[in-house]
Design a protein around this motif. Structure first.
Motif, PDB file in Angstrom:
ATOM      1  N   THR A  98       4.623  11.423   0.477  1.00 59.74           N
ATOM      2  CA  THR A  98       3.259  11.295   0.987  1.00 59.74           C
ATOM      3  C   THR A  98       2.283  11.313  -0.176  1.00 59.74           C
ATOM      4  O   THR A  98       2.600  11.782  -1.276  1.00 59.74           O
ATOM      5  CB  THR A  98       2.902  12.445   1.956  1.00 59.74           C
ATOM      6  OG1 THR A  98       2.905  13.681   1.236  1.00 59.74           O
ATOM      7  CG2 THR A  98       3.896  12.517   3.113  1.00 59.74           C
ATOM      8  N   GLU A  99       1.076  10.836   0.050  1.00 61.44           N
ATOM      9  CA  GLU A  99       0.051  10.835  -0.990  1.00 61.44           C
ATOM     10  C   GLU A  99      -0.418  12.260  -1.298  1.00 61.44           C
ATOM     11  O   GLU A  99      -0.963  12.513  -2.375  1.00 61.44           O
ATOM     12  CB  GLU A  99      -1.132   9.967  -0.554  1.00 61.44           C
ATOM     13  CG  GLU A  99      -0.783   8.484  -0.471  1.00 61.44           C
ATOM     14  CD  GLU A  99      -2.020   7.608  -0.394  1.00 61.44           C
ATOM     15  OE1 GLU A  99      -3.047   7.968  -1.010  1.00 61.44           O
ATOM     16  OE2 GLU A  99      -1.960   6.565   0.268  1.00 61.44           O
ATOM     17  N   GLU A 100      -0.196  13.190  -0.354  1.00 61.23           N
ATOM     18  CA  GLU A 100      -0.544  14.593  -0.620  1.00 61.23           C
ATOM     19  C   GLU A 100       0.299  15.148  -1.768  1.00 61.23           C
ATOM     20  O   GLU A 100      -0.159  15.994  -2.539  1.00 61.23           O
ATOM     21  CB  GLU A 100      -0.337  15.440   0.641  1.00 61.23           C
ATOM     22  CG  GLU A 100      -1.402  15.253   1.716  1.00 61.23           C
ATOM     23  CD  GLU A 100      -1.294  13.921   2.427  1.00 61.23           C
ATOM     24  OE1 GLU A 100      -0.216  13.286   2.346  1.00 61.23           O
ATOM     25  OE2 GLU A 100      -2.287  13.516   3.070  1.00 61.23           O
ATOM     26  N   LEU A 138       1.405   2.507  -3.353  1.00 61.88           N
ATOM     27  CA  LEU A 138       0.183   2.891  -4.068  1.00 61.88           C
ATOM     28  C   LEU A 138      -0.404   1.751  -4.890  1.00 61.88           C
ATOM     29  O   LEU A 138      -1.005   1.980  -5.938  1.00 61.88           O
ATOM     30  CB  LEU A 138       0.447   4.113  -4.976  1.00 61.88           C
ATOM     31  CG  LEU A 138       1.028   5.344  -4.287  1.00 61.88           C
ATOM     32  CD1 LEU A 138       1.238   6.460  -5.307  1.00 61.88           C
ATOM     33  CD2 LEU A 138       0.147   5.816  -3.151  1.00 61.88           C
ATOM     34  N   GLY A 144       4.830   6.664  -7.449  1.00 60.86           N
ATOM     35  CA  GLY A 144       3.631   7.149  -8.113  1.00 60.86           C
ATOM     36  C   GLY A 144       3.696   6.929  -9.611  1.00 60.86           C
ATOM     37  O   GLY A 144       4.775   6.966 -10.207  1.00 60.86           O
ATOM     38  N   LEU A 148       1.214  13.476  -4.323  1.00 57.76           N
ATOM     39  CA  LEU A 148       0.590  12.985  -5.552  1.00 57.76           C
ATOM     40  C   LEU A 148      -0.544  13.913  -5.974  1.00 57.76           C
ATOM     41  O   LEU A 148      -0.694  14.251  -7.153  1.00 57.76           O
ATOM     42  CB  LEU A 148       0.074  11.564  -5.346  1.00 57.76           C
ATOM     43  CG  LEU A 148      -0.663  10.927  -6.524  1.00 57.76           C
ATOM     44  CD1 LEU A 148       0.251  10.797  -7.732  1.00 57.76           C
ATOM     45  CD2 LEU A 148      -1.228   9.564  -6.134  1.00 57.76           C
ATOM     46  N   SER A 149      -1.343  14.340  -5.010  1.00 58.18           N
ATOM     47  CA  SER A 149      -2.426  15.284  -5.308  1.00 58.18           C
ATOM     48  C   SER A 149      -1.870  16.590  -5.853  1.00 58.18           C
ATOM     49  O   SER A 149      -2.448  17.189  -6.776  1.00 58.18           O
ATOM     50  CB  SER A 149      -3.250  15.549  -4.043  1.00 58.18           C
ATOM     51  OG  SER A 149      -3.838  14.359  -3.567  1.00 58.18           O
ATOM     52  N   LEU A 187       7.168   6.562  -1.675  1.00 56.73           N
ATOM     53  CA  LEU A 187       6.067   6.000  -2.448  1.00 56.73           C
ATOM     54  C   LEU A 187       6.353   6.116  -3.936  1.00 56.73           C
ATOM     55  O   LEU A 187       6.893   7.118  -4.398  1.00 56.73           O
ATOM     56  CB  LEU A 187       4.765   6.733  -2.124  1.00 56.73           C
ATOM     57  CG  LEU A 187       4.369   6.836  -0.650  1.00 56.73           C
ATOM     58  CD1 LEU A 187       3.093   7.649  -0.526  1.00 56.73           C
ATOM     59  CD2 LEU A 187       4.185   5.465  -0.055  1.00 56.73           C
ATOM     60  N   LYS A 211      -2.837   2.754 -10.291  1.00 55.67           N
ATOM     61  CA  LYS A 211      -2.495   1.982  -9.099  1.00 55.67           C
ATOM     62  C   LYS A 211      -2.190   0.559  -9.524  1.00 55.67           C
ATOM     63  O   LYS A 211      -3.025  -0.330  -9.459  1.00 55.67           O
ATOM     64  CB  LYS A 211      -3.653   2.003  -8.087  1.00 55.67           C
ATOM     65  CG  LYS A 211      -3.886   3.369  -7.476  1.00 55.67           C
ATOM     66  CD  LYS A 211      -4.922   3.287  -6.380  1.00 55.67           C
ATOM     67  CE  LYS A 211      -5.092   4.644  -5.687  1.00 55.67           C
ATOM     68  NZ  LYS A 211      -6.074   4.572  -4.593  1.00 55.67           N
ATOM     69  N   GLN A 245       0.826  -1.200   0.000  1.00 59.32           N
ATOM     70  CA  GLN A 245       0.000   0.000   0.000  1.00 59.32           C
ATOM     71  C   GLN A 245       0.862   1.253   0.000  1.00 59.32           C
ATOM     72  O   GLN A 245       0.474   2.285  -0.569  1.00 59.32           O
ATOM     73  CB  GLN A 245      -0.925  -0.016   1.219  1.00 59.32           C
ATOM     74  CG  GLN A 245      -1.979   1.072   1.195  1.00 59.32           C
ATOM     75  CD  GLN A 245      -3.196   0.715   2.011  1.00 59.32           C
ATOM     76  OE1 GLN A 245      -3.693  -0.409   1.961  1.00 59.32           O
ATOM     77  NE2 GLN A 245      -3.691   1.653   2.787  1.00 59.32           N
ATOM     78  N   ASN A 269      -4.565   8.126 -12.526  1.00 59.42           N
ATOM     79  CA  ASN A 269      -3.714   7.609 -11.453  1.00 59.42           C
ATOM     80  C   ASN A 269      -3.658   6.101 -11.578  1.00 59.42           C
ATOM     81  O   ASN A 269      -4.648   5.405 -11.366  1.00 59.42           O
ATOM     82  CB  ASN A 269      -4.272   8.015 -10.092  1.00 59.42           C
ATOM     83  CG  ASN A 269      -3.398   7.524  -8.955  1.00 59.42           C
ATOM     84  OD1 ASN A 269      -2.262   7.100  -9.156  1.00 59.42           O
ATOM     85  ND2 ASN A 269      -3.937   7.563  -7.743  1.00 59.42           N
TER      86      ASN A 269
END
Length: 226
Positions: free
Chosen positions: A200-202, A29, A150, A204-205, A148, A224, A26, A222
């Motif tokens: 962090t996933e932030e 991602l 991406g 990615l945003s 992570l 995954k 996880q 995106n």
């Protein structure tokens, strides 16, 4: 003599081991993450417990021969369907082989826990985590927890020069290990994949929002990968 409490402890142990492997997936991602790996490991452990201890009452009958390995073999066969579902083909590229293999491995861990082979299950979990973390990148530090991976598929109305401009502006935002791969193109449209490392996933945003400022970009997917 095994008790119901012993069985419960084994199920909890299976949840922990499956959760550890799923957490690593996880972090990268992948859509097959903590919940998927926990359920698979828990189910495999439960199947082994039923196979090994669920038919003791039948042993009093004459000509009854029980083979716990029969249920285990069926679990190994059936997990192949989930493993195949974790492999995706996208525009002539294959994604998900590693996660499919990890699903297969946590199934074996669950069976080992259900059979009472605790040290073997623990060792296998540690080895899987070491392999996934240390060997995920050429440079070991890139694969440590907190980094992570991406992947975005970008649909662009433009050519490779426009793509290169976008990539350079992303690099100016200090996006790590940024790589662009052209997937398809014609005289007016270009589809490319962005691979990168974030913390962090932030982040990615932020990248998705950053790309949305370009009118030439019509869609951002995106990916995954499993």
């Amino acid at each position: 003599m095994e008790t119901q409490l012993d069985y419960l402890i084994r199920l909890v142990e299976a949840v922990i081991y499956g959760g550890l492997v799923g957490y690593e997936r996880q972090l990268r991602l992948k859509s097959a993450g903590i919940r998927t790996h926990i359920l698979i490991t828990l189910g495999a452990a439960l199947m082994m417990l039923i196979s090994k201890y669920g038919f003791f009452d039948m042993l009093n009958h004459a000509q009854v021969d029980l083979d716990p390995s029969r249920v285990a073999s069926q679990v190994v066969s059936s997990i192949g369907f989930i493993g195949v579902g974790a492999i995706l083909t996208y525009r002539h590229g294959i994604e998900g082989l590693t996660t499919s293999a990890s699903i297969w491995c946590v199934t074996a861990i669950g069976l080992a826990v259900g059979a009472g082979m605790h040290f073997l299950a623990f060792t296998a979990t540690i080895l899987i985590l070491l392999i996934q973390i240390l060997l995920h990148h050429r440079h070991f530090l890139d694969g440590l927890p907190g980094a992570l991976e991406g992947r975005l598929i970008v649909h662009l109305k433009g050519d490779t020069r426009m793509m290169e401009k976008i990539v350079e502006e992303l690099r100016s935002q200090k996006i790590k290990k940024l790589q662009a791969i052209v997937l398809a193109y014609d005289s007016e449209n270009l589809i490319f994949k962005l691979n990168f490392i974030i913390q962090t996933e932030e982040e990615l945003s932020f990248i998705v929002i950053f790309l949305s400022q370009y009118k030439q970009i019509t869609e951002v997917e995106n990916v995954k990968s499993l």
